[in-house]
Write a protein that holds these residues in place. Structure first.
Motif, PDB file in Angstrom:
ATOM      1  N   UNK A 139       0.793  -1.207   0.008  1.00  0.00           N
ATOM      2  CA  UNK A 139       0.089   0.032   0.021  1.00  0.00           C
ATOM      3  C   UNK A 139       0.894   1.031   0.196  1.00  0.00           C
ATOM      4  N   UNK A 140       0.519   2.197  -0.905  1.00  0.00           N
ATOM      5  CA  UNK A 140       1.206   3.638  -1.132  1.00  0.00           C
ATOM      6  C   UNK A 140       0.064   4.517  -1.142  1.00  0.00           C
ATOM      7  N   UNK A 141       0.546   5.807  -1.499  1.00  0.00           N
ATOM      8  CA  UNK A 141      -0.383   6.915  -1.925  1.00  0.00           C
ATOM      9  C   UNK A 141      -1.212   6.434  -3.006  1.00  0.00           C
ATOM     10  N   UNK A 142      -2.370   6.842  -2.967  1.00  0.00           N
ATOM     11  CA  UNK A 142      -3.289   7.015  -3.967  1.00  0.00           C
ATOM     12  C   UNK A 142      -2.914   7.369  -5.247  1.00  0.00           C
ATOM     13  N   UNK A 143      -3.274   6.750  -6.255  1.00  0.00           N
ATOM     14  CA  UNK A 143      -2.803   7.007  -7.784  1.00  0.00           C
ATOM     15  C   UNK A 143      -3.890   6.745  -8.694  1.00  0.00           C
ATOM     16  N   UNK A 144      -3.915   7.625  -9.859  1.00  0.00           N
ATOM     17  CA  UNK A 144      -5.033   7.548 -10.978  1.00  0.00           C
ATOM     18  C   UNK A 144      -4.121   7.536 -12.102  1.00  0.00           C
ATOM     19  N   UNK A 145      -4.075   6.485 -12.997  1.00  0.00           N
ATOM     20  CA  UNK A 145      -3.400   6.252 -14.177  1.00  0.00           C
ATOM     21  C   UNK A 145      -3.974   5.164 -14.939  1.00  0.00           C
ATOM     22  N   UNK A 146      -3.133   4.391 -15.854  1.00  0.00           N
ATOM     23  CA  UNK A 146      -3.429   3.516 -16.678  1.00  0.00           C
ATOM     24  C   UNK A 146      -2.624   2.315 -16.335  1.00  0.00           C
ATOM     25  N   UNK A 147      -3.051   1.152 -16.982  1.00  0.00           N
ATOM     26  CA  UNK A 147      -2.128   0.060 -16.562  1.00  0.00           C
ATOM     27  C   UNK A 147      -0.526   0.440 -17.111  1.00  0.00           C
ATOM     28  N   UNK A 148      -0.636   0.895 -18.312  1.00  0.00           N
ATOM     29  CA  UNK A 148       0.752   1.349 -18.849  1.00  0.00           C
ATOM     30  C   UNK A 148       1.399   2.383 -17.964  1.00  0.00           C
ATOM     31  N   UNK A 193       1.263   2.507 -14.645  1.00  0.00           N
ATOM     32  CA  UNK A 193       1.407   1.789 -13.601  1.00  0.00           C
ATOM     33  C   UNK A 193       2.759   0.928 -14.041  1.00  0.00           C
ATOM     34  N   UNK A 194       3.218   0.562 -15.099  1.00  0.00           N
ATOM     35  CA  UNK A 194       4.234  -0.216 -15.347  1.00  0.00           C
ATOM     36  C   UNK A 194       5.403   0.735 -15.394  1.00  0.00           C
ATOM     37  N   UNK A 195       5.051   1.667 -16.448  1.00  0.00           N
ATOM     38  CA  UNK A 195       6.128   2.752 -16.287  1.00  0.00           C
ATOM     39  C   UNK A 195       6.656   3.249 -15.061  1.00  0.00           C
TER      40      UNK A 195
END
Length: 381
Positions: free
Chosen positions: A126-135, A137-139
């Motif tokens: 668990x870490x801070x909240x994040x709004x992104x895409x699967x790509x 996240x991988x980056x």
């Protein structure tokens, strides 16, 4: 209706926010869907700008997206927080990344979410909240793992090689070439791939969120064959981590307090019961109290005194469950101080003194809590 309109005004769909941002006049600050606040940069100590946006994610819920950037040092950061309540159940999302279109799925990670990619044996705590895409996240994973790689190459070459394998595998999936100048290689041109093209290596991404505030986008409908969601009941430890249950120490204290209240405060109170003396048949009072014997357990002591004939009697009962194992205690009496030792005999205990051929069977004289010399006197009276 008024409440619905107000809700849509504060949390418009994210697509409407994007359109309004693109079409908005830069000079018309009031028309912007973002709130801008000056904030202290934790990197350089100068003032940066935090932008906040209230929006709703389709098929999900209302969220608050925050982005910070410092123009002085270039430091940037973004975070997402849920604007709703914690769900009554935890959620687990699973998606299979098979082609490049799956890399565009939206991903919302709350601060209580754990991400697992089993193909790389990679678990993100668990870490801070994040709004992104699967790509995205991988980056981010590649960027985080690459930070300490030069140092690992010198200090721990084994760890460097393992992490290098994870980085190379993730970069192949997102179709990124190796960084320019690394290991003497130049960066070639990227290939133009469509969303239908398969990724070089299929992976599984799992989001496990006890708060239920994370989200992984499905394609078309919830019958998406590569997407799955299930809910589960949170454990006591997960409720403690979310602040929905008191810590273990406080909980133990509360249980002890409740047990004491349920027992009627026996640890502090003496109970009296009317009875009849077994010698003179006069009325008398039997007193009972619950005590904790050091290095032993809770016990119940009952004492009977007759004011008319002077008859006295005391008995002890266990205040807890019967132990799993029996116990044998041996004492060597060598001086008078040993005669002052406290002795606790239950009503199921036997006792023997081989030097005087004394053998008391279990149940004899009942339970007693006294000293050794007083106990020996009782046997011969």
């Amino acid at each position: 209706m008024a409440q619905t309109e107000e809700k849509l005004e504060f949390f418009p769909p994210i697509a409407d926010v994007v359109d309004k941002t693109d079409a908005g006049d830069e000079e018309d600050i009031s028309a912007r869907p973002l709130e801008e606040i000056e904030s202290l940069c934790m990197q350089c100590g100068e003032q940066g700008v935090t932008r906040m946006m209230l929006t709703s994610i389709p098929f999900f819920r209302e969220v608050i997206v925050m982005s910070f950037r410092c123009e002085h040092c270039g430091h940037s950061n973004n975070e997402i927080q849920s604007a709703g309540k914690i769900r009554p159940e935890g959620t687990m999302y699973t998606v299979k990344v098979l082609n490049r279109g799956d890399l565009d799925r939206q991903l919302i990670r709350s601060e209580a979410c754990t991400i697992n990619i089993p193909e790389f044996q990679l678990v993100l705590p668990p870490s801070r909240g994040h709004f992104t895409t699967v790509e995205g996240l991988l980056r981010d994973i590649v960027a985080d793992l690459s930070v300490q790689q030069p140092l690992r190459r010198i200090q721990d070459e084994t760890a460097y090689a393992k992490i290098r394998g994870i980085i190379d595998g993730l970069m192949e999936i997102i179709d990124d070439d190796k960084e320019e100048g690394e290991e003497g290689q130049d960066k070639p041109e990227k290939r133009d791939l469509s969303k239908e093209d398969s990724v070089t290596r299929a992976i599984t991404i799992t989001l496990d969120d006890p708060s239920g505030n994370s989200f992984l986008e499905f394609v078309g409908s919830m019958s998406d064959l590569k997407w799955n969601m299930r809910t589960y009941e949170r454990s006591l430890e997960q409720n403690r981590q979310l602040g929905l249950a008191p810590p273990a120490e406080d909980n133990e204290e509360n249980v002890a307090d409740e047990a004491e209240q349920q027992s009627g405060g026996m640890n502090e109170e003496v109970f009296e019961f009317p009875g009849v003396c077994s010698r003179c048949s006069r009325p008398l009072v039997t007193r009972m109290k619950k005590v904790s014997i050091p290095y032993f357990k809770d016990t119940i002591i009952m004492s009977t005194n007759c004011d008319d004939c002077g008859y006295r009697d005391n008995e002890i009962k266990s205040g807890t469950a019967i132990s799993e194992l029996g116990k044998r205690i041996t004492l060597k009496v060598e001086d008078r101080d040993d005669l002052s030792r406290d002795i606790l005999k239950s009503d199921t205990s036997g006792l023997s003194i081989p030097e005087i051929d004394l053998d008391l069977h279990p149940g004899t004289l009942g339970g007693r809590f006294t000293t050794l010399i007083r106990k020996t006197t009782d046997w011969f009276l």
